[in-house]
Design a protein around this motif. Structure first.
Motif, mmCIF file in Angstrom:
data_model
loop_
_atom_site.group_PDB
_atom_site.id
_atom_site.type_symbol
_atom_site.label_atom_id
_atom_site.label_comp_id
_atom_site.label_asym_id
_atom_site.label_seq_id
_atom_site.Cartn_x
_atom_site.Cartn_y
_atom_site.Cartn_z
ATOM 1 N N LEU A 249 0.822 -1.209 0.000
ATOM 2 C CA LEU A 249 0.000 0.000 0.000
ATOM 3 C C LEU A 249 0.851 1.251 0.000
ATOM 4 O O LEU A 249 0.590 2.201 -0.728
ATOM 5 C CB LEU A 249 -0.906 -0.006 1.236
ATOM 6 N N PHE A 250 1.877 1.226 0.812
ATOM 7 C CA PHE A 250 2.714 2.406 0.961
ATOM 8 C C PHE A 250 3.435 2.725 -0.347
ATOM 9 O O PHE A 250 3.459 3.876 -0.786
ATOM 10 C CB PHE A 250 3.711 2.184 2.098
ATOM 11 N N ILE A 251 3.993 1.713 -0.968
ATOM 12 C CA ILE A 251 4.716 1.941 -2.225
ATOM 13 C C ILE A 251 3.756 2.501 -3.276
ATOM 14 O O ILE A 251 4.066 3.466 -3.975
ATOM 15 C CB ILE A 251 5.356 0.630 -2.745
ATOM 16 N N LEU A 701 16.540 7.462 1.715
ATOM 17 C CA LEU A 701 17.334 7.005 0.567
ATOM 18 C C LEU A 701 16.946 5.608 0.103
ATOM 19 O O LEU A 701 16.849 5.319 -1.077
ATOM 20 C CB LEU A 701 18.831 7.054 0.897
ATOM 21 N N ARG A 702 16.697 4.746 1.082
ATOM 22 C CA ARG A 702 16.303 3.368 0.758
ATOM 23 C C ARG A 702 15.090 3.337 -0.147
ATOM 24 O O ARG A 702 15.034 2.617 -1.122
ATOM 25 C CB ARG A 702 15.788 2.658 1.999
ATOM 26 N N ILE A 703 14.097 4.102 0.291
ATOM 27 C CA ILE A 703 12.835 4.042 -0.445
ATOM 28 C C ILE A 703 13.034 4.644 -1.832
ATOM 29 O O ILE A 703 12.485 4.172 -2.816
ATOM 30 C CB ILE A 703 11.691 4.723 0.347
ATOM 31 N N GLN A 708 13.319 3.639 -7.632
ATOM 32 C CA GLN A 708 14.046 3.693 -8.903
ATOM 33 C C GLN A 708 14.185 2.301 -9.493
ATOM 34 O O GLN A 708 14.022 2.100 -10.691
ATOM 35 C CB GLN A 708 15.422 4.322 -8.712
ATOM 36 N N ALA A 709 14.459 1.338 -8.627
ATOM 37 C CA ALA A 709 14.656 -0.029 -9.117
ATOM 38 C C ALA A 709 13.392 -0.590 -9.751
ATOM 39 O O ALA A 709 13.462 -1.351 -10.714
ATOM 40 C CB ALA A 709 15.123 -0.933 -7.975
ATOM 41 N N TRP A 716 3.047 5.373 -18.222
ATOM 42 C CA TRP A 716 2.290 6.305 -17.387
ATOM 43 C C TRP A 716 3.094 6.862 -16.227
ATOM 44 O O TRP A 716 2.645 7.745 -15.526
ATOM 45 C CB TRP A 716 0.983 5.691 -16.920
ATOM 46 N N SER A 717 4.311 6.366 -16.065
ATOM 47 C CA SER A 717 5.119 6.955 -15.018
ATOM 48 C C SER A 717 5.893 8.156 -15.561
ATOM 49 O O SER A 717 6.573 8.850 -14.855
ATOM 50 C CB SER A 717 6.084 5.925 -14.450
ATOM 51 N N ARG A 718 5.745 8.341 -16.854
ATOM 52 C CA ARG A 718 6.444 9.449 -17.474
ATOM 53 C C ARG A 718 5.723 10.767 -17.177
ATOM 54 O O ARG A 718 4.519 10.876 -17.295
ATOM 55 C CB ARG A 718 6.464 9.226 -18.988
#
Ligand code: ADP
Ligand code: MG
Length: 720
Positions: A249-251, A701-703, A708-709, A716-718
């Motif tokens: 959910l968070f992501i 930074l982790r998140i 990015q990974a 649609w992420s553009r």
């Protein structure tokens, strides 16, 4: 987690080496000990398991406590799933054709239980050994008064003890095909067990900030993955599920919040700087009614968005009949005033045609060029439209999804409007973005009110407007539920309405346009209606999905112009169609429709000044859920209340259209049950975006690197 896509490097395959570093999760599944090429192929085909990571994310649907074995005599009619142990007897194949099955008897010291299989018989015959003790798990049903388990999970029963600890064995979703290749729900667990031994904490690094882990007391990521597969206790399992659900959910929420925030900060949009000639002329001379306060407010919101130089992405919700089309038209006129083209997309040809007729008649005395493009537009007409799109002389293009096809190019598309959005997904929206160098503004309009929680999840990347006010003078629609035995009375009522000059819809369910049974029902229904309403006193139109476009249009047209009294139809008219003189909506087999669909259908009436009725016809013997749906429909006209109830009753998987949105394809989360956790995730995501929009603080930074990974190359992420 559905977005976790790891691409594996093909050199691994050539070398046949499993790298002992964090790339291990990318390893092809066939390299796992116990899999190999043949079963590997099957796992790919049947369960989409291509890599170790896919297997890791294939979660057990339950755990069986192997120490908890019941006696067969304990089975009673209320028993659901049960685990028993006994010896296997009397295996034989019985029955013919579809009834052909393998049966066997399981006997323990307390009694006997019948086991049955309908598929994979030869394999079962090979693998099971009569006379041997088995541990058997499955759902009990009663067949001719005797308890039975169909397709039980079976394994040889050994009395080995696991150090006296309770031992929860994971059982995985699988398919009959896999079962027959010794990859049943239990055996997949054996593979997972082998794999987990190869994976260490560094392969599954933490991706959530410490602050969140601490505040919510979440277990770390590696532990969560280990425990969801192999928990020592049930609380351990729950802990793992809670952590992984939150992560999902968070992501998702963070990605949406990020899209929104980036768009607000960086996106470049075409600027509609002025309200000009066209708008003013239309507003003062041709607008056929006073806009409602809500319409005015929404137009202001759109005005504000489109003047900023940022790209607008806005969801407009308004119950059926609230007047969204006028908002669309005015927005398109503003675009034209600023020298930009616009397009309006509808989910069906009928609806596109209707918008076209409507808008061209409203604009008939104005210097605006409007075109219609659908799947059935002829090649010559298509070319002519394309030409006018190229040179900019066509200002407004109305159509179906034909409008977003690659071939259709605009000179300067300034805004794309998507009507009745639930037939369009995120991907389609992205296709619109591609249509101009600077991405055009997007306005998505929907009459299927989406509960807030769903909206924030499925369309969280959009800004949000609501029309919460109906045009004045509408009388509420009276809704009643009638049974088959009341049909004569209903027909008489219809006759009296027709004699008063009203028109009537009769809707038949046609769940899939290809469904032959439903189609035959529709034809039977049509004959039946004709018998009640004979020509030449009564005239009937019929519209359904199998008709050619011009036949459909023709029938529709005759009803719109009042040449026919009754419109017999399937749900092709579900959205948008506007015939103000129609005052009765009869829904046949209403129990077959979902709540929001019923509400949509009902919204076809009550558009004029006359008292309108919606009659839900069902058989007398309908289920509990159907009865509940009828009750809700009779009790309220409010689309938002209905949407909430719909979500409660059915879950979002069934909510029309949300399936395509893709964003709701959660692995573990249920939007209905996990609403509280969703709210929490949403709050944390927004707080983070507010405090640190670039995710550059040490704790974030982790998140950031995790996002990015998984970013991938989805269009649609553009953000442009
Ligand atoms: P929907 O929001 O369901 O798409 P429509 O745009 O089809 O609704 O509008 C429904 C009906 O209400 C149409 O006949 C339209 O002309 C009419 N209408 C829209 N706005 C107003 C208004 N402000 N006053 C009166 N009638 C209106
Ligand atoms: Mg509409």
């Amino acid at each position: 987690m559905s977005t976790l896509v790891f691409k594996w490097n093909s050199t691994f395959v050539q070398n046949g080496i499993i790298p002992r570093n964090s790339d291990i999760l990318n390893s092809p599944i066939e390299y796992l000990k116990g899999v190999g090429p043949q079963r590997g192929e099957l796992l790919k085909k049947e369960l989409n398991i291509f890599t170790f990571n896919d297997l890791l994310n294939h979660f057990p649907h339950r755990h069986v406590d192997k120490t908890n074995v019941n006696l067969i005599s304990e089975i009673n009619p209320s028993t659901d799933y049960i685990q028993v142990a006994g010896t296997l007897h009397n295996m034989e194949i019985v029955g013919m054709k579809r009834g052909r099955r393998m049966v066997a008897t399981l006997r323990d010291k307390s009694g006997t239980l019948e086991l049955a299989w309908f598929q994979g018989l030869s394999w079962i015959q090979k693998i099971l050994q009569p006379g041997q003790p088995y541990l058997v798990f499955g759902k009990v049903n009663f067949f001719q008064g005797r308890p039975q388990i169909v397709h039980p999970e079976m394994e040889l029963f050994t009395t080995e003890k696991k150090d006296g600890k309770s031992f929860l064995e994971p059982i995985y979703p699988t398919t009959e095909k896999l079962r027959s290749k010794a990859l049943g729900g239990r055996q997949i667990g054996k593979l997972t067990e082998v794999m987990m031994k190869l994976i260490s904490e560094k392969d599954l690094p933490e991706n959530l900030p410490d602050d969140i882990l601490n505040k919510l007391k979440l277990v770390n990521r590696f532990k969560a993955y280990s425990q969801i597969h192999f928990p020592a206790t049930l609380p351990e399992y729950d802990e793992a599920v809670r952590r992984l659900k939150f992560e999902e959910l968070f992501i998702a929420q963070l990605r949406m919040a990020r899209l929104r925030s980036q768009r607000h900060r960086f996106s470049k949009g075409v600027v509609f700087e002025k309200v000009g000639e066209l708008f003013n002329t239309f507003y003062t001379k041709y607008l056929p009614f006073e806009l409602t306060g809500a319409q005015k407010r929404v137009i202001k919101e759109i005005r504000k968005d489109t003047a900023t130089g940022k790209q607008m992405n806005r969801l407009l919700q308004g119950d059926v009949g609230s007047g969204k089309t006028m908002v669309a038209l005015i927005t398109m006129l503003i675009a034209a005033d600023n020298g930009y083209q616009s397009c309006l997309m509808a989910p069906t040809e009928v609806l596109a045609q209707q918008h076209y007729n409507n808008i061209t008649s409203l604009l008939k005395d104005m210097p605006v060029e409007v075109g219609l493009l659908t799947g059935s537009t002829k090649a010559a007409e298509r070319r002519s439209i394309q030409k006018k799109l190229d040179d900019g002389s066509l200002q407004i293009l109305i159509g179906t999804h034909a409008v977003i096809e690659k071939a259709v190019q605009f000179k300067n598309l300034g805004i794309g409007i998507v009507d009745e959005q639930h037939k369009f997904g995120v991907a389609q929206r992205a296709m619109l973005w591609e249509k101009n160098e600077i991405a055009p503004h997007i306005l998505v309009m929907t009459a299927t009110p989406i509960p807030r929680t769903l909206a924030m999840t499925a369309y969280g990347d959009l800004d949000y407007s609501v029309i919460d006010e109906m045009p004045p003078g509408r009388l509420p629609i009276t809704t009643v539920h009638r049974y088959e035995k009341d049909r004569p009375k209903v027909m008489e009522f219809m006759k009296s309405e027709i004699s008063r000059g009203r028109q009537i819809y009769i809707i038949f369910p046609l769940i899939e346009e290809s469904d032959k049974m439903d189609y035959e029902n529709l034809m039977k229904g049509y004959e039946n209606v004709k018998a009640w309403f004979p020509e030449p006193k009564y005239w009937i139109s019929m519209v359904h999905g199998r008709q050619k476009a011009d036949q459909k249009n023709n029938n529709m047209h005759r009803f719109v112009t009042g040449d026919t009294h009754i419109m017999v139809s399937t749900t092709v008219i579900e959205v948008g169609v506007d015939v103000p003189n129609a005052s009765v909506m009869v829904i046949e087999s209403a129990e077959k429709f979902g709540l929001s669909q019923l509400h949509q259908l009902r919204g076809r009436v009550g558009r004029g000044a006359d008292k309108s009725y919606c009659i839900l016809l069902t058989g007398s013997d309908i289920g509990k859920d159907a009865r509940e749906r009828m009750k809700i429909m009779v009790s309220t006209n409010n689309g938002f209340i209905i949407a909430e109830k719909d979500l409660d009753m059915r879950g979002p998987g069934d909510l029309e259209g949300t399936r395509q949105s893709g964003v709701l394809n959660f692995k573990l989360v249920s939007i209905v049950q996990d609403r509280p956790l969703l709210e929490v995730a949403r709050r944390f995501a927004e707080d983070i975006m507010e405090a640190d929009p670039e995710l550059s603080s040490a704790d974030n930074l982790r998140i950031r690197s995790y996002l990015q990974a998984i970013q991938g190359k989805t269009a649609w992420s553009r953000i442009s």
